[in-house]
Scaffold this motif. Structure first.
Motif, PDB file in Angstrom:
ATOM      1  N   GLN A 333      42.081  42.807  40.069  1.00 58.34           N
ATOM      2  CA  GLN A 333      42.447  41.744  41.001  1.00 58.34           C
ATOM      3  C   GLN A 333      41.293  40.780  41.242  1.00 58.34           C
ATOM      4  N   VAL A 334      40.076  41.312  41.260  1.00 60.31           N
ATOM      5  CA  VAL A 334      38.906  40.440  41.397  1.00 60.31           C
ATOM      6  C   VAL A 334      38.786  39.552  40.162  1.00 60.31           C
ATOM      7  N   ARG A 335      38.974  40.126  38.979  1.00 66.30           N
ATOM      8  CA  ARG A 335      38.913  39.333  37.744  1.00 66.30           C
ATOM      9  C   ARG A 335      40.012  38.275  37.721  1.00 66.30           C
ATOM     10  N   ILE A 336      41.208  38.630  38.187  1.00 62.18           N
ATOM     11  CA  ILE A 336      42.301  37.652  38.224  1.00 62.18           C
ATOM     12  C   ILE A 336      41.964  36.506  39.164  1.00 62.18           C
ATOM     13  N   LEU A 366      45.157  39.868  33.120  1.00 60.81           N
ATOM     14  CA  LEU A 366      44.515  38.562  33.281  1.00 60.81           C
ATOM     15  C   LEU A 366      45.198  37.501  32.437  1.00 60.81           C
ATOM     16  N   ILE A 367      45.537  37.876  31.203  1.00 59.15           N
ATOM     17  CA  ILE A 367      46.234  36.925  30.339  1.00 59.15           C
ATOM     18  C   ILE A 367      47.586  36.566  30.939  1.00 59.15           C
ATOM     19  N   GLY A 368      48.265  37.581  31.497  1.00 56.86           N
ATOM     20  CA  GLY A 368      49.547  37.312  32.152  1.00 56.86           C
ATOM     21  C   GLY A 368      49.410  36.361  33.320  1.00 56.86           C
ATOM     22  N   ALA A 369      48.327  36.490  34.100  1.00 56.80           N
ATOM     23  CA  ALA A 369      48.118  35.589  35.237  1.00 56.80           C
ATOM     24  C   ALA A 369      47.899  34.160  34.772  1.00 56.80           C
ATOM     25  N   VAL A 370      47.097  33.986  33.715  1.00 55.34           N
ATOM     26  CA  VAL A 370      46.864  32.639  33.189  1.00 55.34           C
ATOM     27  C   VAL A 370      48.152  32.054  32.637  1.00 55.34           C
ATOM     28  N   LEU A 371      48.876  32.875  31.900  1.00 53.83           N
ATOM     29  CA  LEU A 371      50.107  32.393  31.286  1.00 53.83           C
ATOM     30  C   LEU A 371      51.131  31.993  32.347  1.00 53.83           C
ATOM     31  N   GLU A 372      51.222  32.784  33.400  1.00 49.09           N
ATOM     32  CA  GLU A 372      52.180  32.460  34.455  1.00 49.09           C
ATOM     33  C   GLU A 372      51.864  31.116  35.078  1.00 49.09           C
ATOM     34  N   GLN A 373      50.574  30.877  35.354  1.00 49.09           N
ATOM     35  CA  GLN A 373      50.189  29.585  35.919  1.00 49.09           C
ATOM     36  C   GLN A 373      50.449  28.448  34.934  1.00 49.09           C
ATOM     37  N   ALA A 374      50.146  28.698  33.660  1.00 48.21           N
ATOM     38  CA  ALA A 374      50.310  27.648  32.653  1.00 48.21           C
ATOM     39  C   ALA A 374      51.775  27.331  32.413  1.00 48.21           C
ATOM     40  N   ALA A 375      52.617  28.381  32.377  1.00 49.85           N
ATOM     41  CA  ALA A 375      54.022  28.182  32.030  1.00 49.85           C
ATOM     42  C   ALA A 375      54.828  27.604  33.184  1.00 49.85           C
ATOM     43  N   LEU A 376      54.509  28.004  34.390  1.00 51.09           N
ATOM     44  CA  LEU A 376      55.361  27.655  35.522  1.00 51.09           C
ATOM     45  C   LEU A 376      54.852  26.469  36.332  1.00 51.09           C
ATOM     46  N   ASN A 377      53.618  26.037  36.101  1.00 51.02           N
ATOM     47  CA  ASN A 377      53.049  24.932  36.877  1.00 51.02           C
ATOM     48  C   ASN A 377      52.689  23.765  35.964  1.00 51.02           C
ATOM     49  N   THR A 378      53.726  23.115  35.443  1.00 53.34           N
ATOM     50  CA  THR A 378      53.576  21.922  34.602  1.00 53.34           C
ATOM     51  C   THR A 378      52.646  22.176  33.418  1.00 53.34           C
TER      52      THR A 378
END
Length: 557
Positions: A333-336, A366-378
């Motif tokens: 969670q800290v890394r995320i 961590l990759i999932g967190a980045v992908l979620e932000q990238a895919a769902l936020n424009t």
């Protein structure tokens, strides 16, 4: 809507409140006389009057002192949630600052005059807190909040005349601050500091800020000067503390100052070590079992500021941030949090790190967190390589988000259609829904049929809502009956009275999705259904659905 309000009996207060709110959401300046009449009507429901003043404020409601003061001076048993002079002045702009208003302000307590002074200033000040992501730091005006939850105002709405603020400041500087100090309680001392902070552009207020923060410890500096919506920036804090070595040292120890000041205080190597130590300490705090149940995690006090420096300072990014992101012994969670902060500040760098880390053990969250932000936020074109790579991810949720992101980027071509065909036959609805929608987007409208079925029988409400949104986005008029049925089946609030200071439950995801879908179709039938939903179910910004209803209503009024 006005006719419906006039036909609604006074005892049906819940319905009347919703009608007035709807009028405020998509009505125009032509409704201002109507809102003013509701606000000033002593026989109207008090909560309706409160919503009327909010609605009027959206369109520049102005009242004279002779109109405002009688509302404030009504018998105490008649007062509603907004019927105090302080609250009225958050929403209604004074036509002029008159002697009558000055006399009314003198009848207020010094504390309430100070709060008015802060509110007037704070509406023009944005938060400079650098330690939180912007999405979590955004503050909505009070007008945009739940009309059935009457909280203390976090920022003013109406900009009052210059003479109003000048009178309040002079009164505070020469009299009220001394009266508040004589109360000898922390809340009054903090109120004085808040006024001085909000008005620090005036030299006399800035001098008081510097004087009052001399004895503060680093935690108090952070809480009282920075972690407030009208607080100081790092540069301002450095300007305040530099002439006072002890105070400057305390701010530097807490990492509250600009990078140049911190390097001068710590030295580069020691500051790098300090940043690494803080992140590791935060990781230990999160992984250590609590001493007692329900005891919150005791975060490292400088972690938020360390995150900011790790992104801004190139040396810290290379030597501390990236090794920590790769470190499997650091709490995920800290890394995320570190990675999300990097994504906010330097999106290409975060995307590149995620792609490089695909083969690194323990990096999947961590990759999932980045992908979620990238895919769902424009999504941006720079996200495309990561999204394409994520189509091979073992997590169906991540594959589904990757499909959505690529559709948003306009991915096309025969190879892409073939890939969508393959994905549309997967057993996971998280993937089948966007893949079917993508095929329909590319002209294969027969894929609307399985999408309609998924809107009915997908295993979770969120997945059914996603299918409904896609059907609306694709303009599937054959699904209109399904959208309407969802609204019909949505339960109405029980009872006619909404409890004071309470928050109604949010709509089910499918209801929100149906409202969004109908707002896209755009016929008179859709307009009527949306207005009915707003009146029957209650339309508030917290529920996330008032925007579509308002937009649709505004297009057709």
């Amino acid at each position: 809507m006005i006719s419906l309000l006039k036909a609604t009996p006074p005892e049906h207060v819940s319905l009347r409140r919703r009608i007035v709110w709807m009028l405020g959401r998509f009505g125009g300046v032509e409704q201002l006389p109507f809102f003013r009449a509701l606000l000033l009507d002593p026989n109207e429901d008090l909560h309706v009057r409160d919503i009327a003043q909010r609605a009027g404020a959206r369109h520049g409601l102005q009242l004279s002192a002779r109109e405002l003061i009688p509302v404030e001076e009504a018998p105490r048993e008649r007062l509603g949630p907004g019927a105090t002079l302080v609250n009225l002045l958050y929403f209604a702009r004074l036509v002029t600052f008159s002697p009558d208003m000055e006399a009314a302000l003198l009848r207020l307590s010094p504390g309430n005059r100070a709060r008015l002074l802060i509110a007037h200033r704070r509406s023009h000040v944005t938060s400079r807190h650098p330690g939180f992501r912007q999405a979590r730091n955004t503050r909505s005006p009070r007008l945009e909040r739940n009309p059935f939850c009457y909280q203390l105002a976090l920022q003013g709405v109406a900009a009052q005349p210059y003479a109003f603020a000048e009178w309040l400041f002079e009164r505070w500087y020469h009299s009220d601050r001394h009266l508040l100090h004589e109360e000898n309680v922390d809340a009054c001392e903090q109120l004085n500091l808040d006024v001085a902070l909000a008005w620090r552009e005036r030299p006399e207020a800035l001098r008081l800020v510097i004087e009052w923060c001399q004895g503060m410890r680093s935690k108090e500096l952070e809480r009282s000067l920075i972690r407030v919506a009208w607080g100081v920036s790092r540069d301002e804090l450095a300007h305040i503390t530099r002439p006072h070595p002890a105070l400057h040292r305390r701010a530097a120890n807490a990492l509250l100052l600009p990078l140049s000041d911190l390097i001068a205080h710590w030295g580069e190597e020691e500051l790098l070590y300090r940043l690494e130590y803080i992140v590791c300490a935060e990781s230990v705090a999160r992984t250590k079992p609590p001493v007692r149940r329900y005891v919150p995690v005791k975060h490292h006090p400088s972690f938020h500021w360390a995150k900011d420096l790790l992104i801004q300072w190139d040396a810290a990014r290379r030597r501390v941030l990236y090794p920590l992101l790769d470190g499997a012994d650091v709490d995920s969670q800290v890394r995320i949090q570190l990675l999300e902060h990097l994504l906010d500040q330097d999106r290409p760098a975060a995307i590149q790190w995620a792609m490089d880390a695909e083969q690194t053990p323990g990096s999947a969250p961590l990759i999932g967190a980045v992908l979620e932000q990238a895919a769902l936020n424009t999504p941006t074109p720079g996200d495309r390589p990561l999204l394409l790579s994520a189509l091979r991810n073992q997590d169906a949720r991540i594959r589904g988000m990757a499909v959505e992101g690529l559709l948003a980027l306009g991915e096309s071509g025969p190879a892409w259609v073939d890939r969508l065909l393959s994905l549309a036959h997967e057993p996971h609805p998280e993937v089948r829904i966007p893949a079917s929608a993508g095929l329909a987007q590319h002209g294969q409208r027969e894929w609307l049929t399985p999408l309609r079925q998924l809107a009915l029988d997908a295993p979770t409400p969120d997945l059914r809502a996603k299918a409904l949104r896609w059907l609306g986005h694709l303009g599937d008029t054959a699904s209109r009956a399904r959208f309407l049925q969802v609204l019909v089946n949505a339960p109405s609030p029980k009872g006619d009275n909404i409890p004071y200071a309470s928050r109604p439950a949010a709509f089910a995801p499918e209801v929100e999705a149906a409202i969004e879908a109908l707002s896209r179709l755009g016929t008179d039938e859709d307009r009527s259904a949306l207005l009915d939903a707003g009146v029957r179910l209650g339309c508030t910004p917290q529920l996330g659905v008032c925007g579509p209803i308002t937009w649709h209503g505004a297009q057709n009024v």
